[in-house]
Design a protein around this motif. Structure first.
Motif, PDB file in Angstrom:
ATOM      1  N   GLU A 116       0.797  -1.224   0.000  1.00 16.49           N
ATOM      2  CA  GLU A 116       0.000   0.000   0.000  1.00 16.49           C
ATOM      3  C   GLU A 116       0.833   1.280   0.000  1.00 16.49           C
ATOM      4  N   ARG A 117       2.112   1.189   0.372  1.00  7.84           N
ATOM      5  CA  ARG A 117       2.947   2.373   0.534  1.00  7.84           C
ATOM      6  C   ARG A 117       4.364   2.084   0.059  1.00  7.84           C
ATOM      7  N   GLN A 118       5.103   3.159  -0.186  1.00  6.70           N
ATOM      8  CA  GLN A 118       6.510   3.019  -0.548  1.00  6.70           C
ATOM      9  C   GLN A 118       7.370   3.538   0.596  1.00  6.70           C
ATOM     10  N   PHE A 119       8.455   2.832   0.826  1.00  8.39           N
ATOM     11  CA  PHE A 119       9.389   3.209   1.890  1.00  8.39           C
ATOM     12  C   PHE A 119      10.806   3.181   1.347  1.00  8.39           C
ATOM     13  N   ASP A 120      11.670   3.931   2.026  1.00  7.24           N
ATOM     14  CA  ASP A 120      13.086   3.952   1.676  1.00  7.24           C
ATOM     15  C   ASP A 120      13.891   2.970   2.512  1.00  7.24           C
ATOM     16  N   GLU A 121      13.358   2.631   3.677  1.00  7.23           N
ATOM     17  CA  GLU A 121      14.058   1.710   4.567  1.00  7.23           C
ATOM     18  C   GLU A 121      13.088   1.133   5.578  1.00  7.23           C
ATOM     19  N   ILE A 122      13.535   0.063   6.215  1.00 15.97           N
ATOM     20  CA  ILE A 122      12.777  -0.593   7.268  1.00 15.97           C
ATOM     21  C   ILE A 122      13.625  -0.565   8.534  1.00 15.97           C
ATOM     22  N   ILE A 123      12.995  -0.220   9.639  1.00 15.13           N
ATOM     23  CA  ILE A 123      13.646  -0.266  10.947  1.00 15.13           C
ATOM     24  C   ILE A 123      12.896  -1.305  11.768  1.00 15.13           C
ATOM     25  N   VAL A 124      13.605  -2.333  12.209  1.00 19.65           N
ATOM     26  CA  VAL A 124      13.009  -3.392  13.022  1.00 19.65           C
ATOM     27  C   VAL A 124      13.569  -3.258  14.430  1.00 19.65           C
ATOM     28  N   ALA A 125      12.679  -3.073  15.405  1.00 18.94           N
ATOM     29  CA  ALA A 125      13.102  -3.011  16.809  1.00 18.94           C
ATOM     30  C   ALA A 125      12.648  -4.290  17.493  1.00 18.94           C
ATOM     31  N   THR A 126      13.581  -4.944  18.143  1.00 17.73           N
ATOM     32  CA  THR A 126      13.293  -6.262  18.709  1.00 17.73           C
ATOM     33  C   THR A 126      13.824  -6.390  20.137  1.00 17.73           C
ATOM     34  N   LEU A 127      13.290  -7.358  20.816  1.00 19.24           N
ATOM     35  CA  LEU A 127      13.763  -7.694  22.154  1.00 19.24           C
ATOM     36  C   LEU A 127      15.198  -8.194  22.084  1.00 19.24           C
ATOM     37  N   PRO A 128      15.877  -8.277  23.223  1.00 21.27           N
ATOM     38  CA  PRO A 128      17.230  -8.831  23.231  1.00 21.27           C
ATOM     39  C   PRO A 128      17.243 -10.253  22.660  1.00 21.27           C
ATOM     40  N   ARG A 129      18.370 -10.623  22.122  1.00 18.39           N
ATOM     41  CA  ARG A 129      18.524 -11.905  21.428  1.00 18.39           C
ATOM     42  C   ARG A 129      17.976 -13.093  22.235  1.00 18.39           C
ATOM     43  N   ARG A 130      18.173 -13.097  23.530  1.00 21.35           N
ATOM     44  CA  ARG A 130      17.737 -14.252  24.341  1.00 21.35           C
ATOM     45  C   ARG A 130      16.213 -14.384  24.396  1.00 21.35           C
ATOM     46  N   PHE A 131      15.469 -13.308  24.104  1.00 30.82           N
ATOM     47  CA  PHE A 131      14.011 -13.340  24.130  1.00 30.82           C
ATOM     48  C   PHE A 131      13.379 -13.284  22.739  1.00 30.82           C
ATOM     49  N   SER A 132      14.095 -12.808  21.767  1.00 32.58           N
ATOM     50  CA  SER A 132      13.508 -12.402  20.493  1.00 32.58           C
ATOM     51  C   SER A 132      13.183 -13.557  19.546  1.00 32.58           C
ATOM     52  N   ARG A 133      11.906 -13.751  19.300  1.00 34.06           N
ATOM     53  CA  ARG A 133      11.475 -14.709  18.278  1.00 34.06           C
ATOM     54  C   ARG A 133      11.849 -14.178  16.900  1.00 34.06           C
ATOM     55  N   TRP A 134      11.827 -12.848  16.727  1.00 27.75           N
ATOM     56  CA  TRP A 134      12.133 -12.243  15.434  1.00 27.75           C
ATOM     57  C   TRP A 134      13.584 -12.485  15.041  1.00 27.75           C
ATOM     58  N   LEU A 135      14.497 -12.355  15.989  1.00 29.77           N
ATOM     59  CA  LEU A 135      15.910 -12.605  15.670  1.00 29.77           C
ATOM     60  C   LEU A 135      16.169 -14.084  15.443  1.00 29.77           C
ATOM     61  N   LYS A 136      15.521 -14.927  16.231  1.00 29.26           N
ATOM     62  CA  LYS A 136      15.681 -16.375  16.040  1.00 29.26           C
ATOM     63  C   LYS A 136      15.188 -16.803  14.661  1.00 29.26           C
ATOM     64  N   ALA A 137      14.179 -16.104  14.142  1.00 29.53           N
ATOM     65  CA  ALA A 137      13.640 -16.408  12.802  1.00 29.53           C
ATOM     66  C   ALA A 137      14.386 -15.646  11.705  1.00 29.53           C
ATOM     67  N   ASP A 138      15.404 -14.860  12.083  1.00 26.20           N
ATOM     68  CA  ASP A 138      16.195 -14.076  11.131  1.00 26.20           C
ATOM     69  C   ASP A 138      15.339 -13.066  10.361  1.00 26.20           C
ATOM     70  N   LEU A 139      14.367 -12.482  11.055  1.00 30.26           N
ATOM     71  CA  LEU A 139      13.436 -11.542  10.431  1.00 30.26           C
ATOM     72  C   LEU A 139      14.120 -10.384   9.699  1.00 30.26           C
ATOM     73  N   PRO A 140      15.089  -9.696  10.297  1.00 30.37           N
ATOM     74  CA  PRO A 140      15.695  -8.571   9.569  1.00 30.37           C
ATOM     75  C   PRO A 140      16.279  -8.973   8.216  1.00 30.37           C
ATOM     76  N   HIS A 141      17.017 -10.090   8.172  1.00 30.92           N
ATOM     77  CA  HIS A 141      17.609 -10.522   6.900  1.00 30.92           C
ATOM     78  C   HIS A 141      16.544 -11.016   5.924  1.00 30.92           C
ATOM     79  N   GLN A 142      15.535 -11.680   6.440  1.00 27.92           N
ATOM     80  CA  GLN A 142      14.445 -12.118   5.573  1.00 27.92           C
ATOM     81  C   GLN A 142      13.756 -10.912   4.937  1.00 27.92           C
TER      82      GLN A 142
END
Length: 158
Positions: A116-142
């Motif tokens: 729906e929109r155009q962006f120049d960049e994405i900023i992902v803010a996540t919990l520390p590595r020991r808690f983060s499901r997003w980091l465990k799933a490699d969300l930023p690189h995906q």
């Protein structure tokens, strides 16, 4: 002609954390910026009980004691309140900001926002590595591979 940098900010529990707020402030000081804040609507069972604190300068300090939601409805309500507070704080600071609650799956939520929109960049803010499901799933690189946009990852220290 003034070019406004359009940032997609993806966060939920970390939305009001100091590290993210410092990154947003940095973007604003570097030049005109707008933010679209996307909050994946995480289910209560996937929350981590950690304290949260924040305070974007020159915005008022936001401090929340966080025990975690007891139901999915409460999780949605808490996420909605965090979103409303950050949008109000950004707007009060003179920054163009809008956003919404998205799919609990952050990649799907980003995909919908980018349709729906155009962006120049994405900023992902996540919990520390020991808690983060997003980091465990490699969300930023995906996200970087899938959407072809630069992704900045902010890992909170709490």
């Amino acid at each position: 002609m003034v070019v406004v940098r359009r940032c997609l900010v993806v966060a939920n529990q970390t939305l009001e954390d100091l590290e993210l707020q410092e990154e947003l402030r940095k973007r604003v000081t570097e030049g005109p910026s707008s933010f679209y804040v996307l909050v994946p609507n995480t289910r209560a069972a996937h929350y981590h009980v950690v304290p949260a604190a924040g305070g974007m300068v020159p915005m008022p300090t936001i401090v929340t004691g966080y025990g975690g939601p007891e139901s999915d409805e409460e999780a949605t309500e808490q996420a909605r309140h965090r979103l409303e507070r950050i949008l109000a704080a950004l707007t009060a600071a003179g920054v163009k900001a809008e956003g919404h609650l998205g799919s609990a799956n952050p990649l799907e939520a980003m995909d919908n926002a980018l349709a729906e929109r155009q962006f120049d960049e994405i900023i992902v803010a996540t919990l520390p590595r020991r808690f983060s499901r997003w980091l465990k799933a490699d969300l930023p690189h995906q996200a970087e591979r899938r959407f072809g946009l630069p992704v900045t990852t902010i890992v909170t220290k709490r």
